[in-house]
Design a protein around this motif. Structure first.
Motif, PDB file in Angstrom:
ATOM      1  N   ASP A 249      22.536 -23.654  23.210  1.00 35.60           N
ATOM      2  CA  ASP A 249      22.480 -24.463  21.939  1.00 35.60           C
ATOM      3  C   ASP A 249      21.662 -23.855  20.950  1.00 35.60           C
ATOM      4  O   ASP A 249      20.931 -24.441  20.037  1.00 35.60           O
ATOM      5  CB  ASP A 249      22.467 -25.967  22.259  1.00 35.60           C
ATOM      6  CG  ASP A 249      21.046 -26.322  22.958  1.00 35.60           C
ATOM      7  OD1 ASP A 249      20.155 -25.257  22.825  1.00 35.60           O
ATOM      8  OD2 ASP A 249      20.883 -27.274  23.345  1.00 35.60           O
ATOM      9  N   ASN A 250      20.922 -22.918  21.365  1.00 34.91           N
ATOM     10  CA  ASN A 250      19.708 -22.204  20.435  1.00 34.91           C
ATOM     11  C   ASN A 250      18.475 -23.061  20.065  1.00 34.91           C
ATOM     12  O   ASN A 250      18.032 -22.856  19.176  1.00 34.91           O
ATOM     13  CB  ASN A 250      20.636 -21.752  19.209  1.00 34.91           C
ATOM     14  CG  ASN A 250      21.241 -20.420  19.165  1.00 34.91           C
ATOM     15  OD1 ASN A 250      20.619 -19.662  20.135  1.00 34.91           O
ATOM     16  ND2 ASN A 250      22.254 -20.552  18.586  1.00 34.91           N
ATOM     17  N   LYS A 251      18.247 -24.165  20.817  1.00 33.59           N
ATOM     18  CA  LYS A 251      17.504 -25.066  20.571  1.00 33.59           C
ATOM     19  C   LYS A 251      16.134 -24.743  21.503  1.00 33.59           C
ATOM     20  O   LYS A 251      16.619 -24.514  22.753  1.00 33.59           O
ATOM     21  CB  LYS A 251      17.679 -26.589  20.632  1.00 33.59           C
ATOM     22  CG  LYS A 251      18.645 -26.922  19.392  1.00 33.59           C
ATOM     23  CD  LYS A 251      19.234 -28.365  19.934  1.00 33.59           C
ATOM     24  CE  LYS A 251      20.383 -28.679  18.589  1.00 33.59           C
ATOM     25  NZ  LYS A 251      21.168 -29.489  19.302  1.00 33.59           N
TER      26      LYS A 251
ATOM     27  N   ASN B  83      16.883 -31.519  19.187  1.00 30.96           N
ATOM     28  CA  ASN B  83      16.128 -30.514  18.874  1.00 30.96           C
ATOM     29  C   ASN B  83      14.849 -30.999  18.748  1.00 30.96           C
ATOM     30  O   ASN B  83      14.292 -31.647  18.073  1.00 30.96           O
ATOM     31  CB  ASN B  83      16.468 -30.001  17.407  1.00 30.96           C
ATOM     32  CG  ASN B  83      15.619 -28.671  16.906  1.00 30.96           C
ATOM     33  OD1 ASN B  83      14.864 -28.363  17.812  1.00 30.96           O
ATOM     34  ND2 ASN B  83      16.146 -28.145  16.083  1.00 30.96           N
TER      35      ASN B  83
ATOM     36  N   SER C 144      12.045 -29.358  18.739  1.00 31.92           N
ATOM     37  CA  SER C 144      10.981 -28.776  17.400  1.00 31.92           C
ATOM     38  C   SER C 144      10.210 -29.680  16.506  1.00 31.92           C
ATOM     39  O   SER C 144       8.955 -29.598  16.387  1.00 31.92           O
ATOM     40  CB  SER C 144      11.875 -27.915  16.412  1.00 31.92           C
ATOM     41  OG  SER C 144      12.470 -26.745  17.209  1.00 31.92           O
ATOM     42  N   ASN C 145      10.761 -30.640  16.114  1.00 35.67           N
ATOM     43  CA  ASN C 145       9.984 -31.689  15.000  1.00 35.67           C
ATOM     44  C   ASN C 145       9.474 -32.930  15.735  1.00 35.67           C
ATOM     45  O   ASN C 145       9.076 -33.709  15.062  1.00 35.67           O
ATOM     46  CB  ASN C 145      11.199 -32.059  13.944  1.00 35.67           C
ATOM     47  CG  ASN C 145      11.742 -30.848  13.229  1.00 35.67           C
ATOM     48  OD1 ASN C 145      10.799 -29.961  13.003  1.00 35.67           O
ATOM     49  ND2 ASN C 145      13.061 -30.758  12.940  1.00 35.67           N
TER      50      ASN C 145
HETATM   51  C1  LIG Z   1      15.517 -26.950  15.475  1.00 33.60           C
HETATM   52  O1  LIG Z   1      14.715 -27.371  14.360  1.00 33.60           O
HETATM   53  C2  LIG Z   1      13.740 -26.243  13.957  1.00 33.60           C
HETATM   54  C3  LIG Z   1      12.809 -27.181  13.042  1.00 33.60           C
HETATM   55  O2  LIG Z   1      13.407 -28.073  12.145  1.00 33.60           O
HETATM   56  C4  LIG Z   1      14.676 -25.553  12.884  1.00 33.60           C
HETATM   57  O3  LIG Z   1      14.191 -24.437  12.430  1.00 33.60           O
HETATM   58  C5  LIG Z   1      15.789 -25.073  14.122  1.00 33.60           C
HETATM   59  O4  LIG Z   1      16.815 -24.249  13.221  1.00 33.60           O
HETATM   60  C6  LIG Z   1      16.708 -26.078  14.573  1.00 33.60           C
HETATM   61  N1  LIG Z   1      17.385 -25.439  15.746  1.00 33.60           N
HETATM   62  C7  LIG Z   1      18.727 -25.838  15.702  1.00 33.60           C
HETATM   63  C8  LIG Z   1      19.560 -25.071  16.533  1.00 33.60           C
HETATM   64  O5  LIG Z   1      19.295 -26.672  15.062  1.00 33.60           O
END
Ligand SMILES: *[C@@H]1O[C@H](CO)[C@@H](O)[C@H](O)[C@H]1NC(C)=O
Length: 236
Positions: free
Chosen positions: A119-121, A143, A145-146
């Motif tokens: 899922d690339n996350k 995700n 990341s945030n």
């Molecule tokens: C996950 O979140 C980060 C930060 O917002 C973003 O750069 C990235 O593209 C996101 N990844 C996916 C697979 O949506």
């Protein structure tokens, strides 16, 4: 002492003015119990390691484990390996994992240094097999990341949604030092452990070894007098 109407607070949330740490309680317990010339048996349970995992709060659980480590440390400083058997073990594990090829220095509660190749996350290096951390948003894994993944009550992601994360099934460690500690090594059935403790403490039928195997460090009149058995039970 009873310091809360229910469970004690997590170590990270503890009121340092009113509630003692596990380490404080072990210290006081040993100070009191060691006055008995016949020795003592102390059971210490780091009971909130388990609760942290059940709630999917890895940071709380692991800080409880650190507190357990400190309790083991103070117990080691206050007792002697010559007359005290110390056993540290767990009654079960949890479906808690740590992985993702994290390099040395990677924050324990941080991200694995790679993205999912499906899922690339990103994903945190700490994850659970099941529990309250399961989270799907718009049909996809969240995700992270945030997300603030470092706060104390962050729920690490889990594969299956459950209100309470479950125990795990793998073998757990058992560590020992002091008299008869050599009987705990390798792989044992759990029901073997209390027999070792009884044997070491000269309790039960088989006491022949007590007459010869225990060197006395003080002038006690019987061989049994100085034997103390300290047990620290680590509840993962
Ligand atoms: C996950 O979140 C980060 C930060 O917002 C973003 O750069 C990235 O593209 C996101 N990844 C996916 C697979 O949506």
């Amino acid at each position: 002492g009873l310091f809360e109407p229910h469970d004690l607070m997590y170590e990270l949330d503890r009121n340092r003015e009113t509630d003692p740490s596990l380490q404080d309680m072990v210290e006081v317990a040993i100070k009191i119990l060691r006055k008995n010339p016949n020795g003592f048996f102390l059971l210490v349970e780091g009971g909130r390691i388990d609760h942290g995992h059940h709630e999917g709060k890895a940071k709380q659980a692991l800080h409880e484990a650190v507190e357990m480590d400190k309790a083991i440390g103070i117990a080691g400083m206050m007792t002697s390996e010559r007359d005290t058997l110390t056993v540290v073990t767990a009654d079960h594990s949890h479906v808690f994992t740590f992985g993702g090829y994290t390099p040395r220095g990677n924050p324990l509660f941080g991200m694995a240094p790679m993205l999912s190749d499906v899922d690339n996350k990103p994903f945190t290096s700490i994850l659970y097999g099941n529990g309250p951390g399961y989270k799907v948003i718009n049909g996809e894994r969240e995700n992270v990341s945030n997300i603030d993944i470092h706060y104390n009550n962050y729920l690490a992601q889990s594969a299956v949604p459950l209100r309470q994360e479950t125990h795990g099934g793998e073998d757990v460690a058992v560590f020992a030092k002091g008299p008869m500690a050599h009987l705990l090594h390798g792989v044992h059935e759990q029901n073997y452990i209390p027999h070792v403790m009884a044997y070491a403490a000269c309790i039960g039928q088989n006491k022949e070894h007590c007459k010869t195997h225990y060197p006395l460090s003080c002038s006690a009149s019987t061989v049994l007098a100085t034997l103390s058995t300290l047990v620290l039970l680590l509840l993962f």
